[in-house]
Every structure is written in structure tokens, then in C-alpha cells.
Write a protein that holds these residues in place. Structure first.
Motif, PDB file in Angstrom:
ATOM      1  N   ALA A 103       0.874  -1.175   0.000  1.00  0.00           N
ATOM      2  CA  ALA A 103       0.000   0.000   0.000  1.00  0.00           C
ATOM      3  C   ALA A 103       0.910   1.225   0.000  1.00  0.00           C
ATOM      4  N   GLY A 107      -2.680   5.801  -0.593  1.00  0.00           N
ATOM      5  CA  GLY A 107      -3.862   4.977  -0.386  1.00  0.00           C
ATOM      6  C   GLY A 107      -4.172   4.021  -1.523  1.00  0.00           C
ATOM      7  N   HIS A 134      -4.641  -5.034   2.599  1.00  0.00           N
ATOM      8  CA  HIS A 134      -5.910  -4.327   2.827  1.00  0.00           C
ATOM      9  C   HIS A 134      -6.248  -4.307   4.309  1.00  0.00           C
ATOM     10  N   ASP A 135      -6.137  -5.457   4.955  1.00  0.00           N
ATOM     11  CA  ASP A 135      -6.490  -5.577   6.364  1.00  0.00           C
ATOM     12  C   ASP A 135      -5.616  -4.690   7.246  1.00  0.00           C
ATOM     13  N   THR A 137      -3.950  -2.013   6.467  1.00  0.00           N
ATOM     14  CA  THR A 137      -4.170  -0.577   6.261  1.00  0.00           C
ATOM     15  C   THR A 137      -5.500  -0.137   6.839  1.00  0.00           C
ATOM     16  N   ARG A 138      -6.498  -0.994   6.817  1.00  0.00           N
ATOM     17  CA  ARG A 138      -7.793  -0.646   7.423  1.00  0.00           C
ATOM     18  C   ARG A 138      -7.678  -0.572   8.933  1.00  0.00           C
ATOM     19  N   ARG A 139      -6.891  -1.453   9.537  1.00  0.00           N
ATOM     20  CA  ARG A 139      -6.742  -1.463  10.991  1.00  0.00           C
ATOM     21  C   ARG A 139      -5.926  -0.279  11.493  1.00  0.00           C
ATOM     22  N   SER A 140      -5.040   0.245  10.644  1.00  0.00           N
ATOM     23  CA  SER A 140      -4.196   1.346  11.093  1.00  0.00           C
ATOM     24  C   SER A 140      -4.852   2.709  10.899  1.00  0.00           C
ATOM     25  N   HIS A 141      -6.017   2.759  10.296  1.00  0.00           N
ATOM     26  CA  HIS A 141      -6.702   4.052  10.101  1.00  0.00           C
ATOM     27  C   HIS A 141      -7.892   4.183  10.986  1.00  0.00           C
TER      28      HIS A 141
END
Length: 141
Positions: A103, A107, A134-135, A137-141
Motif C-alpha cells: 500500500a 492509499g 488491505h487488512d 491498512t484498514r486497521r491502522s486508520h
């Protein structure tokens, strides 16, 4: 309780609902009634937590697959030189050059040295790498 077109209660996550339905459909999960051989009487046997876990582990992947879900082990996500979440992908027909899925800071998901045509045996590794990036990056935002 409202139900959507799939039969799933409104607001329920599809994966959660599929797991609930799969577990609910496992016969004799917590206990079962057996006829004793020599006495010919019925006895109720309660299963231990370990036995229930073993039974679920043996049938749950197949039951979920029937409902359109696949359980995938995600690879470990590292960081590339720029500090972006990154997964190296081993490709069967290119053992000299791993693919990389990462990533970027804007984004986007980027894959490098992963060809447009991938052998079927490598599709799960590429898909798992995409999901892992994907997982994370979603958890870090």
C-alpha cells in the motif's frame, strides 16, 4: 427483526451470519442421545469443550465454503524501504523474482513483479497478500 433479501437479519455482518448458521446446523454439537448397547436404554452424552472445538474445526471450513466464504491464512505484512505495508509473494513460475504487493502513501495498492497472468496454484497467495495489505491498512486508520 428486519430481514434483507438474502434471509440475513438487517445489520448483521454476512460472515457472522454465515458462521452462526453453519454452527447452528451442526447436529449433536453440545450433546447427543445414544442407545446403550447392552442395556438398550437411552443416555445423553455431553461433549467437552475440546470435543466441540474439534468437531467445529473439522466441519466449519466446508460449511462456510457452501455459503460462499473461504478461510484464508493471511501472510505476515512487513514494511518496505518507504515504510509502506508490504507482502512478498512467491510465484511458482518465477522463483528468481518474488512479487510484491504493498500500500503506497496515497492509499493505493500496488503490485510489482506480479505478472498479469498468474498460475492457478499461485492465485491464493496473491489474493491472501492483497487481503493482508488491505487488512493492515484498514486497521491502522
Amino acid at each position: 427483526m428486519f430481514v434483507n433479501g438474502s434471509g440475513r437479519p438487517q445489520g448483521t455482518h454476512p460472515a457472522r451470519y454465515a458462521i452462526e448458521q453453519a454452527v447452528a446446523g451442526v447436529p449433536n454439537l453440545l450433546s447427543e442421545t445414544r442407545v446403550q448397547k447392552f442395556l438398550h436404554t437411552e443416555a445423553t452424552i455431553k461433549h467437552s469443550q475440546e470435543a466441540v472445538a474439534s468437531q467445529l474445526g473439522s466441519v466449519l471450513p466446508g460449511l462456510l465454503r457452501q455459503r460462499g466464504f473461504v478461510i484464508v491464512q493471511l501472510p505476515v505484512v512487513g514494511r518496505d524501504e518507504a515504510g509502506c505495508p508490504s507482502v512478498r509473494v512467491l510465484l511458482s513460475d518465477r522463483p528468481w523474482a518474488d512479487g510484491e504487493i504493498y500500500a503506497d502513501h496515497a492509499g493505493h495498492v500496488v503490485w510489482t513483479t506480479v505478472p498479469a497472468r498468474v498460475l492457478l496454484q499461485d492465485v491464493a497467495a496473491v489474493a491472501a497478500a492483497l487481503l493482508a495489505v488491505h487488512d493492515i491498512t484498514r486497521r491502522s486508520h
